[in-house]
Design a protein around this motif. Structure first.
Motif, short mmCIF file in Angstrom:
data_model
loop_
_atom_site.label_atom_id
_atom_site.label_comp_id
_atom_site.label_asym_id
_atom_site.label_seq_id
_atom_site.Cartn_x
_atom_site.Cartn_y
_atom_site.Cartn_z
N ILE A 190 0.76 -0.51 0.15
CA ILE A 190 -0.20 0.14 0.42
C ILE A 190 0.95 0.96 0.04
O ILE A 190 1.78 1.29 0.46
N LEU A 191 0.43 2.29 -0.02
CA LEU A 191 1.24 3.96 -0.07
C LEU A 191 1.03 4.41 0.84
O LEU A 191 -0.19 4.74 0.95
N HIS A 192 2.12 4.46 1.46
CA HIS A 192 2.08 5.02 3.05
C HIS A 192 2.19 6.51 2.21
O HIS A 192 2.94 7.25 2.59
N GLN A 193 1.03 7.47 2.28
CA GLN A 193 0.70 8.87 1.83
C GLN A 193 1.30 9.91 2.71
O GLN A 193 0.75 9.89 3.60
N PRO A 194 2.17 10.82 2.88
CA PRO A 194 2.57 11.47 3.88
C PRO A 194 1.68 13.03 3.83
O PRO A 194 0.96 13.02 2.59
N MET A 195 1.00 13.30 4.91
CA MET A 195 -0.09 14.08 4.87
C MET A 195 0.34 14.85 5.67
O MET A 195 1.33 14.69 6.58
N GLU A 196 0.02 16.80 6.03
CA GLU A 196 -0.04 17.15 7.09
C GLU A 196 -0.39 17.36 8.56
O GLU A 196 -1.31 16.42 9.26
N ALA A 197 0.58 17.54 9.56
CA ALA A 197 0.03 17.33 10.77
C ALA A 197 0.40 18.27 11.20
O ALA A 197 0.33 19.75 11.16
N HIS A 198 0.09 18.18 12.45
CA HIS A 198 -0.19 19.39 13.58
C HIS A 198 0.94 20.02 13.33
O HIS A 198 1.67 19.02 14.50
N GLY A 199 1.49 21.02 14.11
CA GLY A 199 2.57 21.34 14.30
C GLY A 199 3.67 21.85 13.31
O GLY A 199 3.09 22.23 12.19
N ASN A 200 5.02 22.57 13.97
CA ASN A 200 5.94 22.66 12.63
C ASN A 200 6.87 21.04 11.89
O ASN A 200 7.88 21.08 12.02
N ALA A 201 6.12 20.35 12.13
CA ALA A 201 7.00 18.96 11.79
C ALA A 201 7.17 19.03 9.95
O ALA A 201 6.66 19.38 9.03
N PRO A 202 8.41 18.67 9.75
CA PRO A 202 9.27 18.76 8.27
C PRO A 202 8.06 17.69 7.40
O PRO A 202 7.31 16.95 7.48
N GLU A 203 7.66 18.56 6.01
CA GLU A 203 7.10 17.56 4.96
C GLU A 203 7.74 17.99 4.08
O GLU A 203 8.25 18.17 3.66
N SER A 204 7.46 16.79 3.54
CA SER A 204 8.49 16.64 1.93
C SER A 204 7.40 17.31 0.96
O SER A 204 5.76 17.81 1.15
N PRO A 205 7.75 17.46 -0.35
CA PRO A 205 7.43 18.15 -1.01
C PRO A 205 5.52 17.56 -1.69
O PRO A 205 4.70 17.95 -2.03
N GLY A 206 5.31 16.58 -1.26
CA GLY A 206 4.44 15.25 -2.01
C GLY A 206 3.49 15.74 -1.08
O GLY A 206 2.77 14.30 -0.59
N THR A 207 3.25 16.26 0.15
CA THR A 207 2.16 16.33 1.04
C THR A 207 1.16 16.74 1.49
O THR A 207 1.17 17.85 0.38
N LEU A 208 0.14 16.19 1.32
CA LEU A 208 -1.00 16.52 1.42
C LEU A 208 -1.52 17.50 2.61
O LEU A 208 -1.00 17.16 3.24
N ARG A 209 -1.59 18.23 2.21
CA ARG A 209 -2.51 19.51 3.24
C ARG A 209 -3.53 19.68 2.85
O ARG A 209 -3.98 20.06 1.85
N SER A 210 -4.17 20.61 4.17
CA SER A 210 -5.25 21.85 4.25
C SER A 210 -5.84 22.64 3.20
O SER A 210 -4.23 23.32 3.15
#
Length: 354
Positions: A190-210
């Protein structure tokens, strides 16, 4: 002086023999007959006469059947006294049968039992069989997240010989290689898709955000799924903020629906609307049951695996998510030798289909 001859018997004088006339035999005989007659009389008086007077006793014995005739009445009333108990048993029976999940199937037969007093006693024995009717064939799926950065980690998981689901992060050094390796070994991906977290956690360019619109969500998911051609579903990597956004999750579910993929909610937020939006879009979805290594350590992971088995037995299914830590892989190796064989270890898609 002349000596007496030894051994010569002495004769009694006539005076000494006087008064010792011999007893006639006839007298002895009649005396014996008289004694025998007396004994027979007393025997007749004490033993035979009470027996002859015995027939007068039946009236007393005939009066006893009356209490005996009343005695059977309590046994007849006893089942009637138990019948209400059987009628009242469905609430307690349902309470006991809830773990078995078949209490409703038994309620009608128990509700009809009071109509016939004799039937409760006949139908009561099947009640103990109700607890045996537990959720059939409990299933457990084990998912390992954050794969794709190391081939050695992937090999260690394959060496376990367990049907583990590979959850691969896109864009890592070996994401495509791990996808191919898992598929070749017959493992689910399965695809483990990065998504936006609360706080200032670093994100990859392909992160899904609100705030992302549908085309943006579609483009990111399409690019990541292209790296994992064997993926049959999607889960969220972090995403405590993203999964709380109904608009973003509706866009994700629309893309998954068009590709016939399922969704695994890692439940990184208790306010997640992922499952709700998946239901609206008719996307098959499952929630995570336990994390194996929130506390790193082999013993801690073993405890969580035991909890996952318990949840599977209770609810019929469970999903355990871990990470490729050496302690977690070691715990899985130990657990595989002594795990509950009554809980079937399967892939995510098999749980969703059934």
């Amino acid at each position: 002086m002349a000596q007496k001859r030894p051994g010569k018997p002495r004769r009694r004088s006539p005076k000494q023999q006087r008064g010792r006339a011999p007893t006639p035999a006839a007298l002895v005989f009649f005396a014996g007959v008289a004694v025998a007659a007396i004994l027979l009389f007393f025997g007749y008086a004490f033993y035979y006469l009470p027996e002859k007077q015995g027939p007068k006793a039946p009236p007393a014995t005939q009066t006893q059947p009356k209490p005996q005739a009343q005695a059977p009445a309590p046994p007849v009333q006893a089942p009637q006294a138990q019948a209400p108990a059987a009628g009242q048993s469905p609430p307690s029976g349902q309470g006991q049968a809830q773990p078995g999940g078949h209490a409703p199937d038994q309620t009608p037969s128990q509700a009809q039992a009071p109509a016939v007093p004799s039937t409760p006693a006949v139908q009561a024995p099947p009640a103990p069989t109700a607890p045996e009717a537990k959720p059939g064939n409990p299933r457990l799926a084990v998912v390992i997240d954050d794969l794709g950065g190391s081939l050695d980690q992937a090999r260690d998981i394959l060496d376990l010989g367990l049907p583990v689901t590979f959850s691969i992060i896109p864009g890592l050094t070996h994401s495509k290689d791990v996808d191919a390796m898992a598929a070749k070994a017959g493992m689910e991906v399965i695809l483990h898709q990065p998504m936006e977290a609360h706080g200032n956690a670093p994100e990859s360019p392909g992160t899904l955000r609100s705030g992302m619109n549908v085309p943006e969500v579609s483009r990111i998911l399409a690019a990541h799924l292209a790296q994992l051609p064997h993926a049959v579903g999607v889960s969220n990597h972090t995403g405590s903020k993203a999964t709380e956004d109904p608009v973003l999750m509706a866009a994700v579910m629309g893309e998954l629906k068009s590709r016939n993929l399922f969704f695994l909610d890692s439940m990184t937020s208790p306010k997640s609307v992922g499952l709700k939006e998946a239901a609206r879009a008719s996307v098959p979805a499952l929630p995570r049951t336990v994390f194996l290594d929130n506390e790193r350590g082999q013993q801690a992971s073993l405890l969580m695996l035991a909890q996952a088995e318990k949840d599977a037995r209770t609810k019929g299914r469970a999903v355990a998510i871990g990470h490729p830590y050496p302690e977690t892989i070691g715990a899985l190796a130990v657990w595989s030798l002594r795990r509950d064989k009554g809980v079937q270890l399967v892939s995510l898609s098999k749980i969703i289909k059934e």
